[in-house]
Design a protein around this motif. Sequence first.
Motif, short mmCIF file in Angstrom:
data_model
loop_
_atom_site.label_atom_id
_atom_site.label_comp_id
_atom_site.label_asym_id
_atom_site.label_seq_id
_atom_site.Cartn_x
_atom_site.Cartn_y
_atom_site.Cartn_z
N UNK A 1 0.87 -1.18 0.00
CA UNK A 1 0.00 0.00 0.00
C UNK A 1 0.91 1.22 0.00
N UNK A 2 0.70 2.11 -0.97
CA UNK A 2 1.51 3.32 -1.04
C UNK A 2 0.64 4.54 -0.81
N UNK A 3 1.25 5.55 -0.17
CA UNK A 3 0.49 6.76 0.19
C UNK A 3 1.43 7.95 0.15
N UNK A 4 1.01 9.02 -0.53
CA UNK A 4 1.80 10.25 -0.60
C UNK A 4 1.35 11.19 0.52
N UNK A 5 2.29 11.58 1.36
CA UNK A 5 1.97 12.48 2.47
C UNK A 5 1.37 13.79 1.95
N UNK A 6 0.45 14.35 2.71
CA UNK A 6 -0.20 15.60 2.34
C UNK A 6 0.20 16.71 3.30
N UNK A 7 -0.16 17.94 2.94
CA UNK A 7 0.11 19.07 3.82
C UNK A 7 -0.56 18.87 5.18
N UNK A 8 -1.73 18.27 5.17
CA UNK A 8 -2.44 18.04 6.42
C UNK A 8 -1.68 17.08 7.33
N UNK A 9 -0.99 16.11 6.72
CA UNK A 9 -0.18 15.18 7.51
C UNK A 9 1.01 15.89 8.13
N UNK A 10 1.53 16.89 7.42
CA UNK A 10 2.75 17.56 7.85
C UNK A 10 2.47 18.71 8.81
N UNK A 11 1.39 19.48 8.56
CA UNK A 11 1.14 20.70 9.32
C UNK A 11 1.14 20.44 10.82
N UNK A 12 1.84 21.34 11.53
CA UNK A 12 1.85 21.24 12.99
C UNK A 12 2.85 20.25 13.52
N UNK A 13 3.68 19.65 12.63
CA UNK A 13 4.59 18.63 13.11
C UNK A 13 5.98 19.17 13.43
N UNK A 14 6.12 20.51 13.45
CA UNK A 14 7.39 21.08 13.87
C UNK A 14 7.68 20.67 15.31
N UNK A 15 8.87 20.12 15.50
CA UNK A 15 9.39 19.74 16.80
C UNK A 15 8.65 18.54 17.38
N UNK A 16 7.36 18.46 17.18
CA UNK A 16 6.61 17.34 17.71
C UNK A 16 6.47 16.26 16.64
N UNK A 17 5.91 15.12 17.04
CA UNK A 17 5.71 14.00 16.12
C UNK A 17 4.23 13.83 15.83
N UNK A 18 3.90 13.74 14.54
CA UNK A 18 2.54 13.42 14.14
C UNK A 18 2.51 11.99 13.63
N UNK A 19 1.33 11.41 13.63
CA UNK A 19 1.17 10.01 13.25
C UNK A 19 0.17 9.89 12.10
N UNK A 20 0.53 9.09 11.11
CA UNK A 20 -0.39 8.75 10.03
C UNK A 20 -0.81 7.30 10.23
N UNK A 21 -2.03 7.06 10.74
CA UNK A 21 -2.48 5.67 10.92
C UNK A 21 -3.10 5.14 9.63
N UNK A 22 -2.90 3.86 9.41
CA UNK A 22 -3.49 3.22 8.24
C UNK A 22 -4.13 1.91 8.66
N UNK A 23 -5.44 1.83 8.48
CA UNK A 23 -6.20 0.65 8.87
C UNK A 23 -6.73 -0.04 7.62
N UNK A 24 -6.60 -1.35 7.57
CA UNK A 24 -7.06 -2.09 6.41
C UNK A 24 -7.66 -3.42 6.82
N UNK A 25 -8.48 -3.96 5.93
CA UNK A 25 -9.03 -5.30 6.09
C UNK A 25 -9.13 -5.91 4.70
N UNK A 26 -9.40 -7.21 4.65
CA UNK A 26 -9.56 -7.90 3.38
C UNK A 26 -10.92 -8.58 3.34
#
Length: 460
Positions: free
Chosen positions: A184-209
Amino acid sequence: AEHAVAGARIPYAFTITNTGSVTLHDVTLTDKMLSEAGITVDIDWDGSSDAATGVGVLSPSETVSGTATYAITDADIKNGKVVNEATVTGTPDNGEPVSDDDNATTTIEQATPHLTLMKTSDVKLVSGDDAVAGTVVSWTIKVTNDGNVRIDDIAIDDKLTGAKVITDGFDGTLDVGESVELKVEYALTDNDIDGSDVTTKTVPNTASAHGTYHGDKSIQSNEDTDTVDIRRNPSIELEKTVDITRIENDDVKVGKLLTYTFVVRNTGDMTVNATRIIDGIDGLNVTIVDSPLGNGDATLPPDSEMTFTAQYAITQADIDAGKVINTAHAEGELIDGTPIESNTDDAVTDIVTSQHISIDKSVDIEQIDAPHVGDILTYSFTITNDGDTTLDNVGINDDKNGLSDVTIDWSTSSDDATADSVLSPNEAVNATATYAITQEDIDAGEVMNVATSYGDTVNG
């Protein structure tokens, strides 16, 4: 069957016995299910209990055995059992044919389809220059058929908007015990990045089959979630110094040059582009003298520093203030254009000043041989700022009784740029006053007159 999977084999054994008192000919076994499956029952006539009778003949009490093997189908699994019925016939020398039938039932364990999905991020942390919109992150999805029936039409349901499931080479079918790994490939967006200065943000990915079995029955796997952390820690630091921190004596003069050095350090984890100095002195020409990439390149990689210099000629305003305080900060841009700014730092040069004002006074008549009461004396005054700071509120004190008002003629000033009542260093201005001599002056034989000049520094 131990495992209800298509292709599992059921062995069948057949025993044919002539239970009558006459010999039977043309003994034949018929098994419709096996026949339709293209399976032939192997009857061991050579191993019969009376081999002398030959193939297809059973003497009284003679027994012969046969075997066959059947592979179960998805339809059998769906039905939950396999019922197999066989019929044997034989013909006596006199009379009608005789027959017998028997069946064998094999119960099939009901299908228990099961899919297990496990999702793992290929990179756990994206940081530094990679922590920008457009960077592609990926997960590996492993789907396992750990049930007892083949699963078809397998597809991935990914909840991350914009994620792309790559299924190249996978036909959507997993036999029992099989697994497949998909990306599964995903291109990070501005929303994923915004506010992540100095702190850590998380991009969760949930899937099922999900998939199907037995043609039309649906099966859903578990959901699994894994995350990619994004950390941006851009930081630049400015240190500013000046080559002269104290000016005194003869060095206190307009035009004295100060050289400033600015060192910008990249203390973060992201490259800073277009690094520059924003200085509090308007028009200061700041230039790069040393950069990590050379040739005046303003790119500042992590853990590197860049040096700028500038020269400044002090002004009369600086001298009047008694110091030069120069404040600056550094600016730049991250790889995605986000601005970044350093701390503010200053460099101070103290100026030791000397304030002094002098007055020169003269009179138009220095000797009167035949004085008369009322004779007029005219006094001339020249006030000079012979210090190194500008003076304000300049004036003359002359408390001679009977003296006219002292008139300062600011049009005679040697520095036209200054305002009335202000004297710049080395500037002079003239003044006049008149006095009518009295009988007391004649009796005293002289006229004494003392005057003083005064002024304030422009900064109090």
